[in-house]
Structure formats: C-alpha cells, structure tokens
Design an enzyme around this catalytic site. Sequence first.
Site: not given
Length: 725
Positions: A248-252
């Site tokens: 994931t992108d950070w926090g996605a």
Amino acid sequence: MYSALFLSLLSAIAVAAQKGDWTAAYDSATGALAQLTNDQKVGIVTGTGWMNGNCVGNTGDAPNIGFRSLCLQDGPLGVRTATGVTAFPAGIHAASTWDVELIRQRGLAMGEEFRALGVNVQLGPVAGAIGKIPAAGRNWEAFGPDPYFTGIAMQETIIGIQEAGVQACAKHYILNEQELNRGSMSSSVDDRAMHELYLWPFADSVKANVASIMCSYNRIDGVYACENDAVLNSLLKDELSFPGYVLTDWGAQHSNENSANAGLDMAMPGDGMGDGNYYWGPNLLNAVDSGSVPQERLDDMVKRILASWYYIGQDKDYPEVGFDNWQPGTGKDVQGDHATVARAIARDGIVLLKNVDNALPLNKPATLAIIGSDAFPNPDGPNACVDRGCNVGTLAMGWGSGTVEFPYLIAPHDAIKERADADGTVLTTSPNDETASATAAATAAETAIVFINADSGEEYITVEGNAGDRNDLNAWHNGNELVQAVAEVNAKTIVVIHSVGQILLESFIELENVVAVVWAGLPGQESGNGLVDILYGDTAPNGKLPYTIGKTAEDHGTAIVPGDDSYPEGLFIDYRHYDKNEIEPRFEFGFGLSYTTFDYTELTATYTDKSPGEGSPAPGGPTSLYDEVATVTATITNNGTVTGAEVAQLYIGLPESAPETPVRQLRGFQKVSLEAGASAPVSFSLRRKDLSYWDTEAQAWVTPTGEFKVYVGASSRDIRLTGTM
Ligand SMILES: *[C@@H]1O[C@H](CO)[C@@H](O)[C@H](O)[C@H]1NC(C)=O
C-alpha cells in the site's frame, strides 16, 4: 575441507540460481514458507507501524529462515532524509534527456546508495501520476505523459536499481493523477485508455521484473486501489502475470478481508500512520482462522514477498540499515562518483526552446546580468525547509516524500560566476524578484539572464498557497513581470526556467528582446554546473520536452478535478489531444533546439513478423506482445558546424481499420551524438504491442491490418520523413 568447499560451491550455485530467476526464487520461497508459523507470516505482510523501525516502512522478521525486517524507503530520486546521499535530477528531468543509457545509470547509482544504506526496497520509480494534468503536484517525480516513453524510462530505471541489488517499487498504481482529494476521489477510465495509456508503463515495469508495486490512495470505479480486485488481481496479477508483491501507499489500506482477497500483499506502514490501529496483524490472523481470508491467500502474499527477496538476491550478505529516517542527519557518505551522472543528466536534460541569431552560446561577454532569486542559493541553505516545502532560492526539486537532503546545491549564479571570473566578464546581479533592482542590473549589462521558476509537490505541504497541485500554470514570484521588465531595458535577454512542469510562456516568448529561452527543468544538486555546460557551449543542448507546452491552460484539455474524475479525454492527453483537436501548441512534445542542425534521410520500414503466435504468459503479459515485429531505420546527419546530439523520434499512425486512435503515437526514439558533418544510422525496433490497440470486446491486443503510417522526426510535429508499412 573438501566437502566444506564442495558445499559452499553448491550453495553459491543455489544462490546464483535464485537471483534473477523467478522459478528458482519461488522454489526457495515455497521451501521457506513451510518453516513459518501463521504469526510469522502475518508479521511479514504487516508493517511494524509508523515510526517503528529505522526506515519509513519496516516489516516483521523471521530469523529462522534468515529473513531480516525489510527496510522500505522513499523515494524516486534518491534516499530520503539520510545525509551523505546524492540529490539526483528528478524523474522528469531524466526524461528530458531522452537518453536510455543515462536513465539506466541514474537507476544504478540510486540503487547503489540505497543498498549501501541497507534499504531493501526503493519506493520508486513513478509512472503514476503519468502527468495527464499539467498542474498536478507530483508529475515531476515521473517521466511525462507519453506511455511508451514512460514505459521505457521505468524499465531502464528498474533494471538499474535492481542490478544494484535493491528491489524497485513501481508506483502509484493506478489512476492517481492529482493531489487534490487523492485519498477520497474516484477515478474511472475507459478500458482502452486504461490499457494503452495508464497500465502500459506498469506492464513494462513488470516485464522488467520489478519486485514490487505500490497501490495508490484513490479509488477506481468507487473502490479503493488497495482493495480493488479488478486492478490488483485481474489486471496486474492475471493479465500481466506480476510475480512480485503489492504494497500500500502509506495509509492507503481501508479494510482487512477486502484488501487481502482483492490482491494486496503488504500493508504499509502497518497501522494508520501512527494511530496504532492495524487492519492486518492479529486481525488478518483471525480472518484466516475464520476462513474469511483463505490460508492460500496469506501464503501467496508471503511467497510473493520472499520470492522477490530471493529474486533480487537479498538473502545473502545484505548491508545493515545505515541511517535512521526519524533522526535527521543520520547516514554516511554513499555518493561514490555519482555526481558525474547527476551532472550529465542535469546538463543533458536541459531543453533549448528559443535561440535567435545564435544568442547562445555565450562567448566571453564583457558584462552579464544575473537576475532573479532562482539564480541564487537559498540563504538558509538548500535543505532549510522540511521535505523541500518552500520555494526560496534556486529550484532543483519539488516538495514532498519524493525528495532528498541536498549534499550541496550548485546555484546557477555561483557556477556562472566561476566562468565569468575566468573570462573577465563583469557580473551585475539582482538576487531577488523585484523589477526595480532587476532593471538596474539589466541596464548595466550587455546581456541579461533572468531566472524564473514554478514549484509543486505532495499535498501534505502547502507552499505559497499551492496545496501540492499548482493553482495555475504561471511562473511563480511574478516571473512574467520580471522577464518583461528586463526585456524592456536589455536587448539580449535570456530566460532560464526551472520548473516542475509546463508553464505559460506567452507573456514574453515572442518579445523581440527575449533572444533565448532555456528550459532547465529540475536538475538536482549539479544544477549550476550542468547549466554552464550548456550556456557556454561546452556541450550543445540536446534535451527534448517530455510534454507539450501549450499557449493557454485550457488548451491542454485537462485540469485538476474538484470531485471524482471520469477521464472524459480517454486516450487523448498531451500531444495526442493537441493533434486530434488541431490545436497549435507553443512547444510540442519532443521539441528541443541545438547549437547545430540535423538532416534526416533514408527511411526504411519493414514488417518482419512471420509467426503471430499467442505467446506464453510471462511477467508483463503474453511474451508475443514483446516480440519484435517490425524495424524502422533512418540516417541522421549533423549538417551544422558543432558537435551535437539529436533525439530521433519514431511515431506510428495505425491503419484505418483500427478504432479511433491518436494521429501519431511515439513508438521509438534514439539519441545519437555526431560531430559536425558526420552521419549515423538510427534503428527503431517495434514490439507487437507497439503496433496494436486494446480490443475491448475481445479483451485482447489486436494488430490491425492495413497500412501503418510511419513518421520519423525531431519532435511530435517536426516530422522529417514519412512512409508506410
Ligand atoms: C540541414 O538540414 C536541414 C533539414 O533537412 C535543412 O533544413 C538545413 O538547411 C540544412 N542545413 C545546411 C547547412 O545544409
């Protein structure tokens, strides 16, 4: 003795067999998986949580199989936050060299620095945002809005990074074209544009054996990218046969079971950016226990992560992590001789847009004015603002997570001063953006160089009212007025532009006193040195625009969207849009002048395909898509008076039997360096997919029958040779 030697020889062979071989890497991963508990497996796929570990992302470890916690670190132009690293030119600047060798060397040099600091995964390169919207904040991290070009640039960068022993991460997947509302908006695109435009460079990335792919913040057709079965399972893992893992992108991440079953393999940073809430971790364990996530799915996640680690050869002798992302100023000198490639790209990425009566190169002018804050260093140092979140002094990268700490930044003024001192040139300067002091400096000099810029970045920082995306396409700091004021009083006004992307040039481009315009892009730490190489003619300019510069913002046909984006423009972005709608751009995609001229002759175009087979599934999609099916050749002659390099470009028009397709699409390019009077052949090799379109009904690539139009030229509009095939 004998048997120990024999055994170590055997294990060396085993390592060699895993590295660079997916089948062997999967065999090793399957063997290792059998030794892991479900607790360990969940630890490997779940990040340890924000700020929990030395890197921006960290996984759990498994000492019993020799698996150390993976270190994942930004970004696409070097090692973020660490000191002692090279601040490379941005992706968009590497793109404007159109030099595949330099693009690969940049990847290799970056990879060497990540490896030396113990980073397992470099969070780059970037193919999304590809740059369909000129004002979008992060376009500069990527390689521009042509999918063929970006595909090649992704491939070369990935090969370079992974050759250094570091896992590359192609991002942000997919349809993540702006910063505004990136975490909530939904993007929808028609199936053809998805395949021919947005997925295309990711296909080339998978073909180049990229180890990992990062899913983006946005939704696609209403479903978050990181839990989107259609884009993760169907497109990436089935259609493209991607053997690596999706993180994931950070926090996605927004769900437990949904993301797991849709094809997500690793959650980063694990929790919700420091809130201590983990969608996975123990929750994933429970989901596997209850059967809502199959055991095979968890095993598949782990196998993909381990296989990539074996494939890159990180299971043996990997350096310890040598910095702490959360302690600014940690690291060590890992730059080696990388300033050399950084300077070559800074220089060769410069694009000469206008040059009247050989105003350039400079020839020992008696007096020279250097005007504008963009020519000078930030008085507080090049790293004064966190993540480069300000636009003070000369601009050499945008802002956000895709930045690094400059080891130094050579400002244009400082490099020019060195040359001026040697030449006996008297400099007058105006180190701010005020017109009064600019005209004073310009009046006192024979030639005036005025520097302007435009900046953008990631949405978590707002700079001068721009929340990531740019508010408009004008130069910042009253750049238009500054140029006009200088041109009022100086008949040899040269404009140098540092910019994240397209700006509007109309207010000054046609002024008679503006005798030259130099597009100096986002050149990184070697900015001034690369610029002096070009301004003084040590090297003739040889870069070309990786996007189209329009006459108005509206002419581009795309803009930042306030809500969801339905991608109504389809395939027609950048030059394809200008060509389709017959809009005159200011400077078209592929444009760039030199101090010499080139002649194009002897076009040949040969369709050589004999066996249009099905091909077998392989990373990147069926192997047949990548078969060479045609060759186009031409001869380039330097018919001017100085040595120079030309980027010859091949564009293809599909036969009339194909559905509506762009008039011309880039399908080859080659840079050749030639002494005055010299000639060289160029040869473009076309893969089957380069001559195909995506048939939405058949759900397959189709090579249309009929006559292909073949265009070879110096830009997307400066076509010199035309033929058919
Ligand atoms: C060089 O070639 C270009 C393109 O064919 C042509 O326009 C130009 O006149 C030539 N220059 C010379 C000096 O022959």
